[in-house]
Design an enzyme around this catalytic site. Structure first.
Site, mmCIF file in Angstrom:
data_model
loop_
_atom_site.group_PDB
_atom_site.id
_atom_site.type_symbol
_atom_site.label_atom_id
_atom_site.label_comp_id
_atom_site.label_asym_id
_atom_site.label_seq_id
_atom_site.Cartn_x
_atom_site.Cartn_y
_atom_site.Cartn_z
ATOM 1 N N ASP A 167 0.966 -1.215 0.117
ATOM 2 C CA ASP A 167 0.031 -0.518 -0.373
ATOM 3 C C ASP A 167 0.974 0.966 -0.629
ATOM 4 O O ASP A 167 2.130 1.493 0.796
ATOM 5 C CB ASP A 167 -0.781 -0.131 1.147
ATOM 6 C CG ASP A 167 -2.134 1.094 1.394
ATOM 7 O OD1 ASP A 167 -2.316 1.155 0.268
ATOM 8 O OD2 ASP A 167 -2.080 2.073 2.438
ATOM 9 N N LYS A 168 0.357 2.677 -0.812
ATOM 10 C CA LYS A 168 1.112 3.679 -1.063
ATOM 11 C C LYS A 168 1.491 4.028 0.405
ATOM 12 O O LYS A 168 2.276 4.444 0.991
ATOM 13 C CB LYS A 168 1.483 4.204 -2.003
ATOM 14 C CG LYS A 168 1.984 4.794 -2.079
ATOM 15 C CD LYS A 168 1.437 6.170 -3.451
ATOM 16 C CE LYS A 168 0.289 7.690 -3.121
ATOM 17 N NZ LYS A 168 0.888 8.780 -2.254
ATOM 18 N N LYS A 178 -8.420 -2.580 -3.369
ATOM 19 C CA LYS A 178 -7.555 -3.766 -2.992
ATOM 20 C C LYS A 178 -7.459 -4.994 -3.455
ATOM 21 O O LYS A 178 -6.354 -5.976 -3.316
ATOM 22 C CB LYS A 178 -6.774 -2.930 -1.794
ATOM 23 C CG LYS A 178 -6.878 -1.534 -1.906
ATOM 24 C CD LYS A 178 -6.130 -1.276 -0.824
ATOM 25 C CE LYS A 178 -5.750 0.128 -0.899
ATOM 26 N NZ LYS A 178 -4.906 0.733 0.460
#
Length: 696
Positions: free
Chosen positions: A392-393, A567
């Protein structure tokens, strides 16, 4: 504690403490008291029992060794070797020899005799069965010789065999306890007392079990923090190394969270208690580690199966050995029995029984000390096979904080540092996220006069007698100010927020802001790629931002504009390529994706160690910890293979030697030498497990 656990077999960790008693969930088994004692009563009893067993083996060993000295001196073969048969021999010496040997057999051999009963009752014959059979055959046969059977007694071999077996078990159990001792040290991290701040402002020293949520405590320089809480006053740095693995002291000021057991640095702080007892970080961490150590791993199942087969092989080989020597040679019953006993002793799957549990104990303990908490043992072992990792960024690869990434100066007479300083001076009076990002990126600022916000367009003020404006691209358009610069255009294309600095009516430069990439991210991605793992990123940001981050840190692939509930679909997309996938996220909005992935890694969980969907919890927000946990998984598996290889491999050579395959070449192993070899293999396995470490 049942009889089976309460005796010898308590030490056999692969069958008992480590695996056959999985921990109930936390709700079903609340902790009995606060964590100043470090663990619940059952755990305390278990550790106390292990210590008692170590002492028991030590005592039995030394008493048996003392009795072995006269047994050796009274044994005809030893007397002959030393040439002392005329000095020591006396009428009835055989009965004295038998009496001493009987004491050693029943006292020194008692743990093994109890062990065979427990194993047979549990329908799980193993090492205790082999040892007990070997010493019983040796004792019964030698006793029969003393009372009239033709043959040669080998009481001295029996006594030395029991001595070596007791020594091996004693050393092995010390190693077993040592493997888990680091976890027990967690219990001692909390201080015994706390300085409670009373309503009248006075301090009262109380036992930490008396602390409650909402209480305020003062922690003086150099003291341990007594409970998890929030700093409400003061400033200091705190050493959390023993809890999270963070080597550098962490700066703490009002509003910061602190962990019970960490060590306060140079300043005095006041902490409001937020968690005590079983809710505390240490309690949850200890519970997780214990649970991981006790959970059955796939490798352990293989070891258990191998141990059972080795037991069957040992009994079969022992029986075959005595039959062949009796039928095909003229050595007689005594020699044949000795060969059989040696085979059964040397084949004991002791090392095999500890090969995996010891590695499990060491790996889960050292991982916890480094802020890497394992919740699911099987998936941790599976981490060694990871082929793709999805990050995840925001908050994982980046800090989740708006900050300056680029500064462009249009004026050769003004350097970038000065430009940022002017901008930060004006923005210091604004609450806008962009303003905060500029201020946090500048080390210094000038004094400002006549500060004013330009509605929706920026800020302005007087700095060093100059009119300074920090404005948006919209302000430039509105006022027909041209900023024809390829650099700023490129920054905009990367999805960054660009603001412009105007000083005394002239455009002096531009500042670009974005979510700041963590300094460790690039190194983490490089190392993961070296491990042969594809590195990918999921983000809700637009493609421009995603591409910039991906290019900056060297990702193989990225998924942009992904909503939180989408996601999980991206994890499935990568899994559909036939890859074993790890998902790394913050464990909150990434929960479904963490659950879907083959290995779910919650990163930056801090003291919130109860992330329900993650297999592994990384306390710090450091992508390099993801590298460490995968590296540890691979190293753990390698250690398991080494131990299993050693524990089973030496039997290939040892069994034929014990059976007397090289007798014609003068090579014969006595039962005591066989026991020494077996014990040595166990100790090697224990030592090898201790060399496991986290690569950083």
């Amino acid at each position: 504690m049942n009889e089976h656990e309460h005796h010898m077999h308590q030490h056999d960790m692969h069958q008992h403490d480590m695996h056959q008693h999985p921990m109930p969930d936390k709700e079903a088994s609340p902790m009995k008291h606060d964590m100043h004692a470090g663990h619940d009563h059952a755990e305390h009893d278990r550790q106390g029992h292990h210590a008692h067993m170590v002492a028991d083996f030590r005592r039995r060993f030394w008493i048996s060794v003392i009795l072995t000295v006269p047994i050796l001196l009274l044994s005809p073969l030893v007397q002959e070797l030393l040439g002392i048969e005329d000095i020591i021999a006396f009428t009835g010496d055989a009965y004295v020899l038998w009496g001493l040997s009987t004491i050693v057999f029943f006292y020194g051999g008692l743990p093994f005799l109890k062990g065979i009963w427990n194993e047979l009752k549990a329908k799980s014959p193993g090492m205790m069965t082999l040892i007990a059979l070997a010493i019983t055959v040796a004792y019964v046969y030698s006793s029969a010789v003393v009372f009239g059977l033709a043959g040669m007694a080998f009481f001295w071999e029996l006594a030395t065999l029991i001595d070596v077996m007791l020594l091996g078990h004693w050393l092995e159990m010390k190693s077993v306890m040592g493997a888990s001792s680091a976890l027990e040290e967690l219990a001692k991290l909390l201080p015994a007392e706390a300085h409670k701040l009373m309503p009248d402002g006075s301090l009262k020293d109380i036992a930490i079990e008396e602390l409650g949520v909402g209480d305020k405590v003062v922690v003086k320089p150099g003291e341990k923090i007594p409970a998890d809480g929030r700093v409400i006053e003061g400033e200091s740095s705190v050493n959390e190394a023993l809890l999270t693995g963070e080597s550098k002291p962490v700066a703490k000021r009002a509003g910061a969270m602190v962990i019970g057991g960490s060590v306060n640095g140079e300043g005095s702080i006041t902490v409001e208690v937020q968690k005590t007892g079983e809710e505390s970080y240490i309690a949850q961490m200890t519970s997780l580690v214990r649970q991981a150590q006790q959970s059955k791993s796939r490798s352990q199942t293989v070891a258990d199966r191998a141990a059972l087969w080795l037991t069957i092989i040992a009994i079969s080989a022992g029986a075959l050995t005595i039959i062949l020597w009796l039928t095909l040679s003229s050595q007689g019953l005594a020699f044949s029995v000795e060969r059989m006993v040696t085979v059964m002793v040397i084949t004991c799957p002791h090392a095999l029984g500890l090969a995996v549990p010891l590695v499990v104990a060491v790996s889960t303990t050292i991982s916890a000390q480094n802020g890497l908490l394992i919740r699911n043992r099987n998936n941790f072992e599976r981490a060694r096979k990871i082929e793709a990792i999805l990050f995840d960024k925001t908050g994982t690869l980046t800090k989740g904080e708006f900050g300056v990434t680029d500064i462009v100066s249009f004026d050769k007479g003004m350097d970038k540092t000065e430009l940022l300083k002017y901008a930060a001076s004006v923005e210091a009076h604004s609450e806008h996220p962009i303003a905060k990002g500029i201020v946090s990126s500048s080390k210094e600022a000038f004094a400002v006069k006549d500060f004013r916000a330009i509605a929706g367009k920026g800020t302005e003020g007087k700095v060093n007698g100059k009119e300074v404006k920090v404005v948006s691209p919209g302000y430039l358009k509105e006022n027909r100010i041209k900023a024809d610069d390829k650099q700023t255009q490129k920054l905009t294309e990367q999805g960054k927020t660009v603001v412009f600095v105007i000083i005394d009516g002239k455009l002096k430069g531009a500042i670009a802001l974005a979510d700041i990439i963590r300094p460790e991210s690039k190194e983490a991605i490089r190392r993961l790629k070296e491990m042969g793992i594809k590195c990918m990123m999921i983000t809700g940001d637009n493609k421009e931002v995603a591409k910039w981050v991906a290019d900056e840190i060297g990702l193989d692939e990225y998924f942009a504009e992904v909503l939180p509930d989408q996601k999980v679909e991206k994890v499935k997309v990568v899994q559909a390529r036939g890859m074993i996938v790890a998902m790394t996220g913050d464990g909150v909005n990434d929960a479904p994706a963490l659950a879907q992935a083959d290995v779910g890694i919650a990163i930056g969980a801090g003291t919130e160690v109860t992330v329900a969907t993650a297999d592994i919890i990384l306390v710090r927000s450091n992508p390099l910890d993801a590298v460490s946990i995968i590296g540890l998984s691979r190293a753990t598996y390698k250690k398991m293979l080494q131990n299993l290889g050693w524990a089973t491999g030496y039997n290939v050579i040892a069994i034929p030697l014990a059976a007397g395959a090289l007798y014609s070449f003068g090579v014969v192993l006595s039962p005591a030498v066989g026991a020494a070899l077996m014990s040595l293999s166990t100790i090697i396995v224990a030592i090898n497990a201790r060399f496991l470490k986290v690569e950083k």
